[in-house]
Design a protein around this motif. Structure first.
Motif, PDB file in Angstrom:
ATOM      1  N   MET A   1       0.832  -1.221   0.000  1.00 12.59           N
ATOM      2  CA  MET A   1       0.000   0.000   0.000  1.00 12.59           C
ATOM      3  C   MET A   1       0.859   1.259   0.000  1.00 12.59           C
ATOM      4  SD  MET A   1      -1.443  -0.449   3.866  1.00 12.59           S
ATOM      5  CE  MET A   1      -0.279  -0.781   5.193  1.00 12.59           C
ATOM      6  N   SER A   2       2.127   1.143  -0.329  1.00 11.41           N
ATOM      7  CA  SER A   2       3.033   2.298  -0.482  1.00 11.41           C
ATOM      8  C   SER A   2       3.162   3.132   0.795  1.00 11.41           C
ATOM      9  CB  SER A   2       2.564   3.222  -1.619  1.00 11.41           C
ATOM     10  OG  SER A   2       2.420   2.518  -2.811  1.00 11.41           O
ATOM     11  N   CYS A   3       3.054   2.493   1.939  1.00  8.72           N
ATOM     12  CA  CYS A   3       3.003   3.270   3.185  1.00  8.72           C
ATOM     13  C   CYS A   3       4.377   3.652   3.716  1.00  8.72           C
ATOM     14  CB  CYS A   3       2.245   2.495   4.253  1.00  8.72           C
ATOM     15  SG  CYS A   3       3.168   1.090   4.925  1.00  8.72           S
ATOM     16  N   ASN A   4       5.431   3.147   3.125  1.00  4.39           N
ATOM     17  CA  ASN A   4       6.822   3.490   3.514  1.00  4.39           C
ATOM     18  C   ASN A   4       7.295   2.877   4.828  1.00  4.39           C
ATOM     19  OD1 ASN A   4       7.242   5.307   1.302  1.00  4.39           O
ATOM     20  ND2 ASN A   4       6.000   6.794   2.382  1.00  4.39           N
ATOM     21  N   ILE A   5       6.470   2.096   5.479  1.00  2.71           N
ATOM     22  CA  ILE A   5       6.867   1.546   6.781  1.00  2.71           C
ATOM     23  C   ILE A   5       8.128   0.699   6.632  1.00  2.71           C
ATOM     24  CG2 ILE A   5       6.210  -0.185   8.533  1.00  2.71           C
ATOM     25  CD1 ILE A   5       3.432   1.018   8.570  1.00  2.71           C
TER      26      ILE A   5
ATOM     27  N   LYS B   1       9.709   5.627  -8.502  1.00  2.00           N
ATOM     28  CA  LYS B   1       9.170   6.936  -8.913  1.00  2.00           C
ATOM     29  C   LYS B   1       7.767   6.827  -9.502  1.00  2.00           C
ATOM     30  CE  LYS B   1      12.783   9.676  -8.172  1.00  2.00           C
ATOM     31  NZ  LYS B   1      12.710  10.720  -7.145  1.00  2.00           N
TER      32      LYS B   1
ATOM     33  N   HIS C   1       3.050   9.511  -0.072  1.00  2.00           N
ATOM     34  CA  HIS C   1       2.462   8.960   1.150  1.00  2.00           C
ATOM     35  C   HIS C   1       3.322   9.380   2.335  1.00  2.00           C
ATOM     36  CE1 HIS C   1      -0.081   5.538  -0.644  1.00  2.00           C
ATOM     37  NE2 HIS C   1       0.526   6.068  -1.702  1.00  2.00           N
ATOM     38  N   CYS C   2       2.722   9.911   3.346  1.00  2.00           N
ATOM     39  CA  CYS C   2       3.460  10.086   4.600  1.00  2.00           C
ATOM     40  C   CYS C   2       3.727   8.703   5.185  1.00  2.00           C
ATOM     41  CB  CYS C   2       2.633  10.890   5.609  1.00  2.00           C
ATOM     42  SG  CYS C   2       2.323  12.585   5.103  1.00  2.00           S
ATOM     43  N   TYR C   3       4.586   8.652   6.187  1.00  2.00           N
ATOM     44  CA  TYR C   3       4.897   7.391   6.846  1.00  2.00           C
ATOM     45  C   TYR C   3       3.612   6.711   7.343  1.00  2.00           C
ATOM     46  CZ  TYR C   3       6.414   4.133  10.436  1.00  2.00           C
ATOM     47  OH  TYR C   3       6.584   3.013  11.187  1.00  2.00           O
ATOM     48  N   SER C   4       3.470   5.469   7.026  1.00  2.00           N
ATOM     49  CA  SER C   4       2.387   4.576   7.474  1.00  2.00           C
ATOM     50  C   SER C   4       1.011   4.919   6.885  1.00  2.00           C
ATOM     51  CB  SER C   4       2.305   4.485   9.002  1.00  2.00           C
ATOM     52  OG  SER C   4       1.629   5.571   9.563  1.00  2.00           O
ATOM     53  N   CYS C   5       0.998   5.689   5.827  1.00  3.04           N
ATOM     54  CA  CYS C   5      -0.292   6.045   5.219  1.00  3.04           C
ATOM     55  C   CYS C   5      -0.610   5.150   4.024  1.00  3.04           C
ATOM     56  CB  CYS C   5      -0.284   7.503   4.773  1.00  3.04           C
ATOM     57  SG  CYS C   5      -1.833   7.940   3.961  1.00  3.04           S
ATOM     58  N   PRO C   6      -1.751   4.478   4.059  1.00  2.00           N
ATOM     59  CA  PRO C   6      -2.143   3.636   2.922  1.00  2.00           C
ATOM     60  C   PRO C   6      -2.879   4.422   1.842  1.00  2.00           C
ATOM     61  CG  PRO C   6      -3.721   3.377   4.704  1.00  2.00           C
ATOM     62  CD  PRO C   6      -2.702   4.379   5.177  1.00  2.00           C
ATOM     63  N   LEU C   7      -3.140   5.702   2.095  1.00  2.00           N
ATOM     64  CA  LEU C   7      -4.020   6.470   1.217  1.00  2.00           C
ATOM     65  C   LEU C   7      -3.234   7.285   0.181  1.00  2.00           C
ATOM     66  CD1 LEU C   7      -7.198   8.142   2.575  1.00  2.00           C
ATOM     67  CD2 LEU C   7      -5.842   9.345   0.910  1.00  2.00           C
TER      68      LEU C   7
ATOM     69  N   VAL D   1       4.161  11.559  -9.147  1.00  2.00           N
ATOM     70  CA  VAL D   1       4.090  10.391  -8.277  1.00  2.00           C
ATOM     71  C   VAL D   1       3.319  10.768  -7.022  1.00  2.00           C
ATOM     72  CG1 VAL D   1       6.342  10.902  -7.198  1.00  2.00           C
ATOM     73  CG2 VAL D   1       5.484   8.566  -7.151  1.00  2.00           C
ATOM     74  N   LYS D   2       2.551   9.816  -6.522  1.00  2.00           N
ATOM     75  CA  LYS D   2       1.805  10.052  -5.275  1.00  2.00           C
ATOM     76  C   LYS D   2       2.785  10.150  -4.112  1.00  2.00           C
ATOM     77  CE  LYS D   2      -2.683   9.500  -6.381  1.00  2.00           C
ATOM     78  NZ  LYS D   2      -3.674  10.564  -6.107  1.00  2.00           N
TER      79      LYS D   2
ATOM     80  N   LEU E   1      -1.902   2.239  11.019  1.00  2.00           N
ATOM     81  CA  LEU E   1      -1.905   3.056   9.805  1.00  2.00           C
ATOM     82  C   LEU E   1      -2.296   4.501  10.109  1.00  2.00           C
ATOM     83  CD1 LEU E   1      -3.662   0.536   7.357  1.00  2.00           C
ATOM     84  CD2 LEU E   1      -1.233   0.758   7.913  1.00  2.00           C
TER      85      LEU E   1
ATOM     86  N   PRO F   1       2.478  -3.946   7.686  1.00  2.00           N
ATOM     87  CA  PRO F   1       1.179  -4.249   8.306  1.00  2.00           C
ATOM     88  C   PRO F   1       0.322  -5.203   7.478  1.00  2.00           C
ATOM     89  CG  PRO F   1       1.564  -1.872   8.184  1.00  2.00           C
ATOM     90  CD  PRO F   1       2.586  -2.535   7.315  1.00  2.00           C
ATOM     91  N   VAL F   2       0.619  -5.325   6.181  1.00  2.00           N
ATOM     92  CA  VAL F   2      -0.244  -6.162   5.339  1.00  2.00           C
ATOM     93  C   VAL F   2       0.502  -7.385   4.791  1.00  2.00           C
ATOM     94  CG1 VAL F   2      -1.856  -4.312   4.730  1.00  2.00           C
ATOM     95  CG2 VAL F   2       0.202  -4.621   3.358  1.00  2.00           C
TER      96      VAL F   2
ATOM     97  N   SER G   1      -4.874  -3.460  11.114  1.00  2.00           N
ATOM     98  CA  SER G   1      -4.425  -2.609   9.999  1.00  2.00           C
ATOM     99  C   SER G   1      -4.820  -3.218   8.658  1.00  2.00           C
ATOM    100  CB  SER G   1      -2.908  -2.409  10.055  1.00  2.00           C
ATOM    101  OG  SER G   1      -2.542  -1.709  11.212  1.00  2.00           O
ATOM    102  N   SER G   2      -4.657  -4.521   8.534  1.00  2.00           N
ATOM    103  CA  SER G   2      -5.024  -5.195   7.283  1.00  2.00           C
ATOM    104  C   SER G   2      -6.501  -5.016   6.977  1.00  2.00           C
ATOM    105  CB  SER G   2      -4.739  -6.693   7.386  1.00  2.00           C
ATOM    106  OG  SER G   2      -3.391  -6.910   7.177  1.00  2.00           O
TER     107      SER G   2
ATOM    108  N   ASN H   1      -7.082  -1.515   5.901  1.00  2.00           N
ATOM    109  CA  ASN H   1      -6.544  -1.263   4.558  1.00  2.00           C
ATOM    110  C   ASN H   1      -7.502  -1.727   3.468  1.00  2.00           C
ATOM    111  OD1 ASN H   1      -4.533  -0.487   2.635  1.00  2.00           O
ATOM    112  ND2 ASN H   1      -4.121  -2.664   2.345  1.00  2.00           N
TER     113      ASN H   1
ATOM    114  N   ASN I   1       0.236   5.862 -10.293  1.00  2.00           N
ATOM    115  CA  ASN I   1       1.450   6.619 -10.011  1.00  2.00           C
ATOM    116  C   ASN I   1       1.851   6.580  -8.536  1.00  2.00           C
ATOM    117  OD1 ASN I   1      -0.614   8.274  -9.238  1.00  2.00           O
ATOM    118  ND2 ASN I   1       0.214  10.135 -10.128  1.00  2.00           N
ATOM    119  N   HIS I   2       1.479   5.507  -7.861  1.00  2.00           N
ATOM    120  CA  HIS I   2       2.017   5.283  -6.529  1.00  2.00           C
ATOM    121  C   HIS I   2       3.452   4.761  -6.658  1.00  2.00           C
ATOM    122  CE1 HIS I   2      -1.703   5.757  -4.145  1.00  2.00           C
ATOM    123  NE2 HIS I   2      -2.290   5.364  -5.261  1.00  2.00           N
TER     124      HIS I   2
ATOM    125  N   GLN J   1      -8.675   0.763   0.523  1.00  2.00           N
ATOM    126  CA  GLN J   1      -8.417   0.507  -0.900  1.00  2.00           C
ATOM    127  C   GLN J   1      -9.689   0.365  -1.740  1.00  2.00           C
ATOM    128  OE1 GLN J   1      -5.570   1.239  -1.719  1.00  2.00           O
ATOM    129  NE2 GLN J   1      -4.501   1.006   0.232  1.00  2.00           N
TER     130      GLN J   1
END
Lengths: 141, 654
Positions: free
Chosen positions: A82-86, A100, B318-324, B315-316, B73, A130-131, B222-223, B226, A107-108, B230
């Motif tokens: 989910m591209s969350c960077n964790i 990129k 995401h902040c840390y831990s953000c699935p959105l 490109v999108k 999340l 988390p997933v 979290s799953s 998510n 574009n995620h 999504q």
């Protein structure tokens, strides 16, 4: 519980060079020590140490040497990610990066192993995802 | 076994060059969580009441959320806390990006900095080892340059930076603190506090483990969340959002809003999804709050349509831990290609540099956005200052002699950009406007205060209390006035707290818009619930947009229990929020702030009411709403001061 070094240590300093947080100190050819406040239990010292039994893991089990080429590496499922960077944040050596953008229509950015040589196989990325989009896979010999 | 928090804080004295670690007892986290709750607990006792916000006694704290790094999340928010030089009372600002876990990875829940350095410095914390380093070579650099230079200088891949730009260095009271090349903890003027300490940046590089009590349970929750995040609702096009706004604006009734709709809008376009819709439905103030949607109609406001901004998104983000991923990185328009890219302009930035100043040039908004980000300046306040100056100019209070020759007329894009640059540089008239519209009005006099639209000195954001009186109330009644990120009638609907906190009222599914303006006890209860919940989720490090998904879907209470091993009920958690909010108000009282003075500007309250547009004839009974809110909180209804009984009940008199 942090990793510990036993009297079997020969002071070869292989672990010192690999520890990502500078937790291991000692004079060459003398028994080394792990600072319990700094140790993050990544286990790279145990995998690096050429002397079986010189390093004990957090449960007190003796670690055994594993060739770096056989250390497990993260396999990332873009479908589940989910591209969350964790995972990128969890990596103690910074070997993951964000792409990129996946391409047209999506574009995620997604994480990928950008510095394979730096990866120490700690699996923190997989543990923290988390997933469960990351699995650690050891290359076949 | 861990509890999600690190259990330690770091104190830095820049005057003495000393460091001190302090262990924080578990009871403190149980009473205040982490984040700004922990910040309020630490600062209430330690900042003396006569402390100059820009002097050595003020303490600037960088705090992470309790849930940050636990596998939950939307919990990547960091907060900066201190005494605000704008209000003279409690100050805090909240930001996404990457800094929040970095604080914990260095082994701390918070880093608190007092004293003033003689020369520019930065604080480097290398995996728990703090060091003060010279920053002379960085002074004068913008936030993006500073971050890039510091990451290169440190040479470690997991280095995170929070820094001030020229605005903070010049002690502009509308300066913020930036991370990740332009995401800013913008409000309360805390960038000026950092500048006053000669602290250019904090640089964090750590790899410590963050260990919740039950990570598996957190991951399970979290799953599940998510899967909801999504789910994508179909939105045909950007222009459609505008027509939806028109429809909402024309209808006499309104439906309870479900945050899932907003989640989907944020996912597709980001906060900019609301740009044109908001103007049409009367949510966004126009022409310094004097105009209406009719003055910035569809043919003009199309310049702010969400598709305009999405088209440039490479490109999108995401902040840390953000699935959105509501953020994005955009290319710059060719006219302004002195910069390569910019964070996608947020709703607030688009509207302050769009409808508020009647600017219909979208390209210029990308540029103004990047100017603000690099300066480390709050775009809401800068836009408020510019709108104020334009109205002063239009009414002859300011002349070309005062404006260094600028023709400050509505929608004059070039003049707006030139003025923004002057504000950043504190040059000429820019110096007058660099501390926000209220300070400028006090210097100018001549009734110009009527054009300074603010609450407690904080320029108001782009949500109109004449459309949702909940915004007007929270602007006026919060210990940090003029905030759009805490509560509103709309937010109460989206938070869906009544589904978890059984004592809270469920709003009517369909209601007549007129009922929004009736000040009654139930609305005060709803507003107080918003404030408590906001403090609670800030303490957890959670994002407002996560909270919008609704408490029945967002497992914040369950995450907190799984992270800490506690078994608290939602009601008990809401009491933590109540405690933090009351302590922030008590901080203001201690520092001599009169809560009544935070009442928003008359114009923003519909006094006099607008004569046209969606909000025509609307006004807000703010005095009754404020008294009701204070009373609901157990604060004195006349003065807004927390009563002794309330302080005792919440354990704040110990």
């Amino acid at each position: 519980m942090p990793y510990t070094i036993t009297d079997a240590c020969t002071g070869c300093t292989a672990c010192v060079r690999k520890c990502p947080v500078g937790a291991i100190t000692g004079e060459r050819k003398k028994v080394h020590k792990i600072d319990p406040d700094l140790c993050i239990e990544c286990g790279v010292c145990g995998r690096t140490c050429p002397v079986n039994g010189a390093i004990l893991d957090q449960l007190g089990n003796a670690c055994t040497f594993v060739k770096p080429a056989l250390w497990p590496k993260p396999m990332i499922s873009i479908k589940d990610c989910m591209s969350c960077n964790i995972c990128i944040d969890a990596c103690p050596v910074g070997c993951l990066s964000l792409s990129k953008g996946a391409g047209p229509g999506n574009n995620h950015g997604y994480p990928y192993l950008s510095d394979e040589k730096a990866c120490i196989g700690c699996s923190f990325c997989a543990v923290e995802c988390p997933v469960d989009a990351i699995t650690m896979t050891a290359p076949m010999e | 076994m861990g509890k999600g928090y690190m259990g330690k804080i770091l104190f830095v004295d820049l005057g003495k060059g000393t460091f001190q670690e302090e262990v924080v007892p578990d009871e403190v986290y149980e009473k205040y969580l982490s984040g700004q709750g922990l910040g309020a607990y630490i600062l209430y006792d330690r900042i003396p009441k006569d402390a100059d916000p820009l002097g050595p006694d003020n303490i600037l704290g960088f705090v992470s959320g309790l849930l940050t790094g636990t596998g939950s999340l939307f919990t990547g928010r960091w907060m900066v806390v201190g005494k605000s030089p704008i209000t003279g009372g409690w100050g805090d600002a909240n930001c996404g990006g990457t800094l929040s876990p970095a604080i914990k990875r260095c082994g701390y829940d918070g880093i608190f900095i007092k004293g003033v350095s003689k020369k520019p410095v930065y604080l480097f914390v290398d995996n728990g080892k703090p060091e003060i380093r010279d920053a002379s070579h960085l002074w004068g650099k913008d936030t993006v340059e500073t971050e890039e230079l510091l990451i290169k200088e440190i040479g470690k891949k997991n280095t995170r930076v929070a820094c001030i730009g020229p605005a903070g260095e010049r002690l502009s009271l509308i300066a913020g603190i930036a991370n990740d090349k332009g995401r800013i903890a913008a409000r309360s003027g805390l960038g000026a506090v950092m500048g006053s300490k000669k602290l250019k940046a904090i640089v964090l590089s750590g790899a410590k483990r963050i260990t919740p009590r039950n990570r598996d349970e957190i991951k399970r929750l979290s799953s599940k969340l998510n899967k909801i995040v999504q789910l994508k609702l179909p939105f045909p096009s950007g222009p459609m959002t505008a027509y939806v706004g028109t429809l909402i604006g024309k209808m006499p009734t309104q439906m309870v809003q479900d945050g899932l709709l907003y989640k989907s809008l944020l996912q597709k376009w980001g906060t900019g999804s609301m740009n044109q819709m908001s103007i049409e439905m009367g949510d966004s103030p126009i022409k310094n709050w004097k105009g209406s949607n009719e003055d910035f109609g569809l043919s003009i406001s199309k310049a702010t349509n969400p598709d305009v901004f999405k088209e440039r998104e490479m490109v999108k983000y995401h902040c840390y831990s953000c699935p959105l991923g509501c953020g994005g990185i955009c290319t710059m328009p060719s006219k302004y290609d002195s910069y390569e890219e910019t964070h996608k302009p947020e709703y607030e930035t688009v509207l302050v540099f769009g409808g508020l100043v009647m600017n219909k040039d979208a390209d210029s908004i990308f540029y103004l956005n990047e100017l603000m980000n690099r300066a480390g300046m709050d775009s809401i306040s800068a836009g408020g200052s510019i709108a104020f100056a334009i109205e002063c100019f239009e009414n002859g209070i300011l002349t070309k002699d005062d404006t260094d020759g600028l023709e400050l007329t509505w929608g004059n894009t070039e003049a707006i950009i030139a003025l923004a640059k002057k504000i950043i540089a504190r040059e000429g008239i820019g110096d007058l406007l660099a501390d926000g519209p209220k300070v400028a009005a006090e210097k100018i006099g001549k009734d110009s205060i009527n054009y300074a639209i603010q609450a407690g000195g904080q320029a108001l954001p782009m949500h109109d209390g004449r459309n949702d009186p909940g915004f007007a109330l929270h602007y006026s009644v919060e210990p940090t006035p003029g905030r759009h990120t805490i509560g509103a009638q709309l937010y109460y609907e989206m938070y869906q707290l009544w589904k978890k906190v059984k004592s809270l009222p469920k709003p009517k599914f369909i209601y007549h818009k007129d009922t929004k303006y009736v000040a009654d006890k139930q609305k005060a209860i709803m507003a107080a619930a918003c404030s408590k919940y906001n403090q609670l989720y800030n303490g957890a490090g959670l994002c407002l947009f996560g909270a919008f998904i609704g408490a029945s879907r967002l497992p914040i209470f369950e995450w907190l229990n799984a992270a800490t091993g506690w078994s608290k009920s939602p009601e008990e958690y809401m009491e933590i929020g109540e405690r933090i909010q009351t302590l922030r108000q008590a901080f203001n009282i201690k520092h001599g702030v009169d809560p009544k003075n935070f009442k928003a500007s008359e114009r923003a309250l519909g006094r006099p009411p607008l004569e046209k547009g969606v909000n025509k004839g609307r006004s807000v009974d703010i005095e009754k709403m404020m008294a009701d809110y204070w009373e609901t909180f157990g604060w004195d209804a006349e003065s807004g001061k927390p009563t002794k009984e309330t302080m005792d009940r919440l354990g704040l008199n110990q």
